[in-house]
Design a protein around this motif. Sequence first.
Motif, mmCIF file in Angstrom:
data_model
loop_
_atom_site.group_PDB
_atom_site.id
_atom_site.type_symbol
_atom_site.label_atom_id
_atom_site.label_comp_id
_atom_site.label_asym_id
_atom_site.label_seq_id
_atom_site.Cartn_x
_atom_site.Cartn_y
_atom_site.Cartn_z
ATOM 1 N N VAL A 7 1.114 -1.238 -2.250
ATOM 2 C CA VAL A 7 0.028 -0.256 -2.165
ATOM 3 C C VAL A 7 0.637 1.126 -2.017
ATOM 4 N N ASP A 11 -3.054 6.276 -2.626
ATOM 5 C CA ASP A 11 -4.351 5.656 -2.923
ATOM 6 C C ASP A 11 -5.379 6.010 -1.856
ATOM 7 N N TRP A 12 -4.948 6.198 -0.622
ATOM 8 C CA TRP A 12 -5.870 6.612 0.447
ATOM 9 C C TRP A 12 -6.397 8.015 0.167
ATOM 10 N N GLN A 16 -9.080 5.420 -3.171
ATOM 11 C CA GLN A 16 -9.021 4.041 -3.652
ATOM 12 C C GLN A 16 -8.656 3.058 -2.534
ATOM 13 N N LEU A 17 -8.310 3.586 -1.370
ATOM 14 C CA LEU A 17 -7.926 2.764 -0.223
ATOM 15 C C LEU A 17 -8.692 3.288 0.992
ATOM 16 N N ARG A 21 -8.704 -0.194 5.870
ATOM 17 C CA ARG A 21 -7.690 -1.041 5.230
ATOM 18 C C ARG A 21 -6.288 -0.481 5.473
ATOM 19 N N LEU A 22 -6.134 0.830 5.371
ATOM 20 C CA LEU A 22 -4.849 1.468 5.636
ATOM 21 C C LEU A 22 -4.401 1.201 7.070
#
Length: 113
Positions: A7, A11-12, A16-17, A21-22
């Motif tokens: 990952v 993306d955060w 997209q993240l 989740r991170l």
Amino acid sequence: MLRHYGVDLLDWHRGQLSSRRLSVLVRHLPRDSALIRALHGEAADWSVTDYLLASVVDQLAEANWMFATVNRDEDSEPLEFPEALPRPGDQPEAGPTHRAGAPTAEELTRFFL
């Protein structure tokens, strides 16, 4: 993140993240990750099991020292107290070679006689 999970951290930023989740991914990074090593240094290499095994070795060495001290000849020189196994982050101590609260050879002799 990329090495362990595939990952990209960007993306955060791209949306997209999710933050949740991170957060979960960061909290569960393995011990060999760069972040854990940066935060904990050498201690990241040692697990709870490693610390427990080092403690067992230290206690066994002390028990052997106590047995040998009590059963030695009165005229022989006192035995040196065993040194503890070095642990990550430990600084060498200047001063007595035995742990605080550990009995001296004379105290052990008086106790067992």
